[in-house]
Write a protein that holds these residues in place. Structure first.
Motif, PDB file in Angstrom:
ATOM      1  N   SER A 132       3.811   6.029  -0.901  1.00  0.00           N
ATOM      2  CA  SER A 132       3.085   4.752  -0.884  1.00  0.00           C
ATOM      3  C   SER A 132       1.593   5.073  -0.805  1.00  0.00           C
ATOM      4  CB  SER A 132       3.423   3.964   0.380  1.00  0.00           C
ATOM      5  OG  SER A 132       4.638   3.312   0.273  1.00  0.00           O
ATOM      6  N   ALA A 133       0.782   4.040  -0.777  1.00  0.00           N
ATOM      7  CA  ALA A 133      -0.652   4.223  -0.537  1.00  0.00           C
ATOM      8  C   ALA A 133      -0.881   4.279   0.971  1.00  0.00           C
ATOM      9  CB  ALA A 133      -1.409   3.050  -1.137  1.00  0.00           C
ATOM     10  N   LYS A 170      -4.890  -1.866   4.969  1.00  0.00           N
ATOM     11  CA  LYS A 170      -4.106  -1.032   4.063  1.00  0.00           C
ATOM     12  C   LYS A 170      -4.917  -0.817   2.794  1.00  0.00           C
ATOM     13  CE  LYS A 170       0.506  -1.903   3.802  1.00  0.00           C
ATOM     14  NZ  LYS A 170       1.695  -2.650   3.402  1.00  0.00           N
ATOM     15  N   THR A 214      -3.883  -0.723  -0.195  1.00  0.00           N
ATOM     16  CA  THR A 214      -3.470  -1.668  -1.253  1.00  0.00           C
ATOM     17  C   THR A 214      -4.194  -3.018  -1.088  1.00  0.00           C
ATOM     18  OG1 THR A 214      -1.313  -0.603  -1.197  1.00  0.00           O
ATOM     19  CG2 THR A 214      -1.455  -2.661  -2.420  1.00  0.00           C
ATOM     20  N   GLU A 255      -1.433   4.332  -4.711  1.00  0.00           N
ATOM     21  CA  GLU A 255      -0.312   5.279  -4.745  1.00  0.00           C
ATOM     22  C   GLU A 255      -0.683   6.498  -5.607  1.00  0.00           C
ATOM     23  OE1 GLU A 255       0.163   2.106  -4.162  1.00  0.00           O
ATOM     24  OE2 GLU A 255       1.789   2.149  -2.724  1.00  0.00           O
ATOM     25  N   PHE A 264       5.482   2.263  -6.378  1.00  0.00           N
ATOM     26  CA  PHE A 264       4.915   0.919  -6.561  1.00  0.00           C
ATOM     27  C   PHE A 264       4.654   0.481  -8.001  1.00  0.00           C
ATOM     28  CE2 PHE A 264       1.099  -1.976  -5.300  1.00  0.00           C
ATOM     29  CZ  PHE A 264       1.922  -3.083  -5.134  1.00  0.00           C
ATOM     30  N   ARG A 281       5.067  -6.534  -3.516  1.00  0.00           N
ATOM     31  CA  ARG A 281       4.569  -5.777  -2.362  1.00  0.00           C
ATOM     32  C   ARG A 281       5.702  -4.998  -1.675  1.00  0.00           C
ATOM     33  NH1 ARG A 281      -0.600  -6.680  -0.422  1.00  0.00           N
ATOM     34  NH2 ARG A 281      -0.243  -4.588   0.407  1.00  0.00           N
ATOM     35  N   GLY A 282       5.355  -3.819  -1.211  1.00  0.00           N
ATOM     36  CA  GLY A 282       6.371  -2.973  -0.577  1.00  0.00           C
ATOM     37  C   GLY A 282       7.232  -2.251  -1.604  1.00  0.00           C
ATOM     38  N   GLY A 283       6.815  -2.304  -2.863  1.00  0.00           N
ATOM     39  CA  GLY A 283       7.667  -1.846  -3.959  1.00  0.00           C
ATOM     40  C   GLY A 283       7.856  -0.339  -4.082  1.00  0.00           C
ATOM     41  N   SER A 284       7.174   0.447  -3.274  1.00  0.00           N
ATOM     42  CA  SER A 284       7.425   1.896  -3.354  1.00  0.00           C
ATOM     43  C   SER A 284       8.858   2.229  -2.949  1.00  0.00           C
ATOM     44  CB  SER A 284       6.460   2.673  -2.453  1.00  0.00           C
ATOM     45  OG  SER A 284       5.149   2.430  -2.865  1.00  0.00           O
TER      46      SER A 284
HETATM   47  N1  ASP Z   1       1.300  -0.021  -1.275  1.00  0.00           N
HETATM   48  C1  ASP Z   1       2.123  -1.108  -1.712  1.00  0.00           C
HETATM   49  C2  ASP Z   1       2.048  -2.239  -0.708  1.00  0.00           C
HETATM   50  O1  ASP Z   1       1.327  -2.164   0.268  1.00  0.00           O
HETATM   51  C3  ASP Z   1       3.509  -0.698  -2.005  1.00  0.00           C
HETATM   52  C4  ASP Z   1       4.233  -0.025  -0.851  1.00  0.00           C
HETATM   53  O2  ASP Z   1       3.609   0.440   0.104  1.00  0.00           O
HETATM   54  O3  ASP Z   1       5.438   0.070  -0.918  1.00  0.00           O
HETATM   55  O4  ASP Z   1       2.689  -3.243  -0.902  1.00  0.00           O
END
Ligand code: ASP
Length: 440
Positions: free
Chosen positions: A37-38, A48, A50, A117, A170, A184-187
């Motif tokens: 992820s980032a 964050k 992102t 990422e 991501f 979001r959260g797609g990693s």
């Molecule tokens: N960096 C992206 C986010 O904050 C994807 C991830 O972390 O999964 O949504």
């Protein structure tokens, strides 16, 4: 044995976290594919990467000054590079290029967000002395924006021949080559896709918690971590409010029967939670009858009574027709000899209660209509509950000992899930009572 290890943002937020993640990868030669992820938050109130990138992209799109958020991004990557002695990752020119693309308008919002990422993967690859493979080469979307799994598997097949690779999470590429991100959260999704593409034996998801808790720790502070849970159980728990992995990250590995292992980068020894197929869930993984408890507030119950209702054909259908007309789905619909109850989500019936009441009265002509709002539903989930005598008795004894009366009960024929409705004010107390009845 091959493992795909995905590290979330908090596992990569600074040089110290990077070191922990890299030590985990190095500790096991099976961890050949690393998805990152980032960098996330380092402390409460931190930002964050992102989020900062989205801010830059939005400011740039309005032709406003994005220097301040971009300086924070630059500083974060340069300090990780400096602290880890990774000059070979060439962060400064890569950051300059991104800044220039934002400035010229060449960077789409998705492209900008994906750079978090991308840069992180470059750093991790340099630190592990492993090649980085850009996700744009591997992950393919169709023109309508949905994931093209076949093309992705084709494009990613060559990874299997590589001894090791670091892959940014991501994002992937559209058919015309432009970058597209997942939600979001797609990693988590990238990790699952890569695990499937390389035919990994395990998909490790490294995060900052010890695994999934058997109940929300804000309600049950002493809640234990689940050792193992099946996909089916997890679906039930997350539907009822437990926050778990990104929904879409489950299906690629579930289909391929690859277990997910959720682990804590800060406490690798903690053991984590295994998510596996129902059939693979071994007896020794089980801690007890119940896998977990979750719940949600914000429901309304409508109870209709009519004498000998059970003999009337079409009464339930009439009620469903009314709900359908107003585009309302129901959560549960238990019925007795003379009564029938529907549990509805408050969000779905907002502003529609008067008309529903009117139509129920005039079309179904029940003897009485009772409406109870402020209801919470609590799901007690566990494959082990099926065919075990006394589960319901234990649950209701626990509730009554806590002085809580249940307003409604619903158990699916599969018996994996027992739902009770309670007054919202009893929500926390009920979860605690059920937890102590089954999980202590
Ligand atoms: N960096 C992206 C986010 O904050 C994807 C991830 O972390 O999964 O949504």
């Amino acid at each position: 044995m091959t493992k795909t290890a995905k590290f979330g943002g908090s596992s990569l937020s600074d040089a110290r976290q990077f070191k922990k993640a890299a030590a985990i990868v190095r500790a096991d030669g099976d961890r050949r594919f690393v998805v990152v992820s980032a960098p996330g938050k380092r402390f409460a109130g931190d930002e964050k990467i992102t989020d900062l990138l989205y801010r830059c992209a939005d400011l740039a799109a309005r032709r406003e000054d994005f220097a301040a958020p971009f300086a924070l991004i630059r500083d974060r990557y340069l300090s990780i590079e400096r602290d880890l002695g990774l000059e070979q990752a060439h962060m400064a020119p890569a950051l300059d290029e991104i800044e220039a693309a934002l400035f010229s308008g060449a960077a789409s919002r998705d492209f900008a967000a994906s750079r978090g990422e991308y840069l992180c993967a470059r750093l991790m690859a340099a630190y592990l002395d492993a090649p980085m493979v850009d996700a744009a080469r591997l992950i393919r979307f169709r023109d309508d924006g949905t994931l093209d799994m076949e093309a992705t598997e084709r494009q990613s097949a060559f990874l299997r021949e590589m001894p090791m690779a670091v892959i940014p999470g991501f994002y992937g590429a559209m058919p015309n080559g432009t970058i597209r991100t997942f939600s979001r959260g797609g990693s988590d999704i990238t990790g699952a896709i890569i695990a499937r593409a390389v035919k990994a034996n395990e998909y490790e998801n490294w995060t900052d918690v010890d695994g999934f808790m058997m109940a929300d720790p804000r309600i049950v502070p002493e809640a234990r971590v689940m050792h193992a849970v099946s996909y089916e159980e997890l679906r039930e728990l997350s539907y009822m409010g437990a926050s778990v992995l990104h929904e879409e990250s489950i299906f690629p590995v579930r289909e391929a029967r690859i277990p997910i292992h959720v682990l804590n980068t800060n406490r690798p020894e903690a053991g984590g939670t295994w998510i596996v197929n129902e059939g693979t869930l071994m007896k020794e993984h089980r801690q007890g009858l119940v896998a977990g408890i979750s719940g949600r507030k914000g429901f309304t119950m409508i109870t209709l009574t009519k004498e000998n209702l059970h003999k009337q054909v079409g009464f339930g259908y009439g009620l469903l027709k009314i709900l359908d007309r107003h585009n309302i789905s129901f959560e549960s619909m238990p019925c007795g000899i003379d009564n029938l109850t529907v549990v509805l989500n408050d969000g779905d019936i907002k502003g529609k209660m008067d008309i529903l009441y009117h139509e129920i009265r005039t079309e179904l002509k029940p003897d009485t209509v009772e409406i109870a709002s402020s209801i919470a539903l609590i799901a007690t989930v566990g494959r082990g509950m099926a065919h075990t005598l006394g589960v319901a008795a234990r649950l209701f004894t626990a509730l009554s000992e806590a002085g809580i009366s249940s307003r409604i009960i619903d158990q699916s024929p599969k018996e994996m899930n027992l739902i009770v409705g309670v007054d919202q004010r009893d929500f926390e107390g009920a979860i605690r009572a059920i937890y102590h009845a089954f999980c202590d």
